[in-house]
Design an enzyme around this catalytic site. Structure first.
Site, PDB file in Angstrom:
ATOM      1  N   HIS A  50      -8.643  -4.802  -3.918  1.00  0.00           N
ATOM      2  CA  HIS A  50      -7.084  -4.636  -3.765  1.00  0.00           C
ATOM      3  C   HIS A  50      -6.600  -3.293  -3.155  1.00  0.00           C
ATOM      4  O   HIS A  50      -5.460  -3.100  -2.813  1.00  0.00           O
ATOM      5  CB  HIS A  50      -6.498  -5.342  -4.868  1.00  0.00           C
ATOM      6  N   ARG A  51      -7.320  -2.266  -3.516  1.00  0.00           N
ATOM      7  CA  ARG A  51      -6.958  -1.019  -3.089  1.00  0.00           C
ATOM      8  C   ARG A  51      -7.019  -0.781  -1.696  1.00  0.00           C
ATOM      9  O   ARG A  51      -6.306   0.085  -0.975  1.00  0.00           O
ATOM     10  CB  ARG A  51      -7.951   0.192  -3.747  1.00  0.00           C
TER      11      ARG A  51
END
Length: 461
Positions: A434-435
């Site tokens: 999700h980064r």
């Protein structure tokens, strides 16, 4: 010189320099003869780092025996890394003077596993150095004692009947290690062990590279004969026992723990597979596999959504990978490995299928090269062949996403005109970093993937 070569030297011979004097030139200083020591080289053969995650290696078999002449580039030992068994070559000519880590032993990366003497005259000195834990003049630290192989403990602790038996394993008369039944190909330690335990090597099937018989094959033959019959249980499992990780299992464990530091999320999608199933039945006879079809469809979708093919390694930036290399998880004996279909978006489906079969064969023989399993940019994990309808996969470190593929199953669905129909559908779940990758990115990628699978004309270009 010793510092530049980074080798240990032992005294070998001496020579005298020419003295120069001149009676006609009394003002010149007369040099006294001086002794110069010429030292022969005794080099250490180190445990190599065969992959970026490898911290230690296990000796599968020694290709050469102590005292054998070695030529530069010749294979000396087979080492089990965290992913595969690989031949280790020598960089120098010389003689294998002393083996410091026997077959089955484990040594850290960078530690000495053997000594290489430059000439036969230095073999005795090298063996003395190995047995004494060091030699004169070297700057290297003494090698750690090799860990005794667990399999050897099992053999010595098992109760072999007092009258030695000739152990013959049930096998075909001709097998990969016998070269047409004429010569048995076995490691030196396996031959020595077979002689001590009265095992007929001609009856064994080797599990080493190219069918080579190694020590564990001999020990397995002894265990098969001497072990009393037991109740049915899982193959090789002894209830209540504590089993240490294999090298590969240790690597998998470290990677899975490392993945916990990455913030991930999951998105699922349902895809109709009627058209894909029909295409597969049509071209299956030409050697095309379903795995190759899924990898090809995934690669084409990734080409339209490069952020899903990206990766974040340092926590501060991410890379749009230049190539689309689809790694596919494969379960093998004692672990898990991910052979990589490189440039899967550019390779035709027939070549991709042939390459996949080659990679699987090499993976099961533990012969994959590092670039064949550590260059993946996106991973597929398929449990559909086991009837699993859905599952989540753990993100491999260094990649942006992994897709878990379930089985294609007949499903009752509502059609657009309000009727009830039957369609084959499969569930896919993507786990992503999700980064770098967000929910909308995955949703759009999955929409594209579904459109390719539901209309697969582009898969056979």
């Amino acid at each position: 010189m010793s510092r530049l070569l980074n080798t240990s030297f032992l005294p070998s011979s001496t020579c005298r320099t020419r003295s120069s004097s001149s009676s006609s030139a009394p003002h010149f200083r007369v040099n006294k003869p001086r002794t110069v020591t010429v030292r022969a080289k005794i080099r250490e053969i180190f445990m190599p780092a065969l992959s970026s995650t490898m911290t230690e290696g296990k000796i599968v078999s020694w290709v050469k025996s102590e005292g054998d002449k070695l030529n530069k580039g010749e294979s000396v030992v087979v080492v089990e890394s965290d992913k595969a068994d690989m031949d280790v070559e020598t960089f120098y000519d010389g003689y294998l003077a002393a083996i410091m880590v026997e077959e089955g032993g484990v040594a850290p990366v960078g530690s000495a596993i053997a000594l290489l003497a430059e000439t036969e005259d230095e073999i005795a000195d090298a063996r003395a150095k190995a047995s004494g834990g060091g030699g004169g003049g070297g700057g290297t630290s003494p090698s750690p004692s090799p860990a005794p192989p667990v399999v050897e403990e099992k053999v010595t602790s098992s109760s072999v009947p007092p009258p030695p038996q000739r152990v013959v394993a049930a096998a075909s008369a001709v097998h990969p290690a016998s070269e047409g039944g004429k010569r048995v190909v076995a490691s030196p330690y396996a031959k020595k062990l077979a002689k001590e335990l009265k095992v007929e090597l001609a009856g064994l099937v080797g599990s080493g590279p190219m069918g080579r018989i190694v020590a564990k094959d001999v020990e397995a033959a002894v265990s098969a004969v001497s072990a009393p019959p037991t109740e049915a249980m899982a193959p090789g499992a002894e209830l209540g026992s504590v089993v240490p990780f294999t090298t590969m299992q240790g690597a998998v464990s470290r990677n899975m723990v490392e993945s916990l530091s990455v913030p991930t999320f999951r998105v699922g999608y349902t895809i109709n597979t009627d058209a894909l199933d029909a295409l597969y039945k049509k071209i299956k006879s030409k050697g095309v596999t379903m795995t190759a079809l899924l990898a090809k469809a995934t690669a084409l979708a990734l080409a339209k959504h490069p952020v899903v093919n990206s990766s974040c390694r340092d926590g501060n930036s991410f890379v749009y990978n230049a190539s689309i290399n689809v790694a596919v998880a494969v379960a093998i004996d004692g672990g898990l490995i991910t052979p990589v279909l490189q440039n899967a978006d550019k390779v035709d489906i027939y070549s991709l299928s042939r390459k996949w079969k080659e990679l699987v064969d090499k993976a099961r023989a533990k012969q994959l090269q590092p670039q064949e399993y550590n260059t993946g940019t996106f991973t597929l994990s398929n449990l559909g062949m086991f009837g699993v309808d859905r599952f989540d996969a753990i993100l491999p470190p260094g990649t942006g996403a992994i897709m878990a593929v379930g089985a294609s199953q007949p499903t009752v669905v509502a059609t657009k005109d309000g009727r009830i129909g039957m369609k084959n559908q499969m569930q896919v779940n993507v786990t992503a970093d999700h980064r770098v990758i967000y929910g909308a990115d995955l949703a759009q990628f999955l929409q594209t993937l579904a459109s390719i699978i539901e209309d697969p004309k582009d898969l056979t270009f």
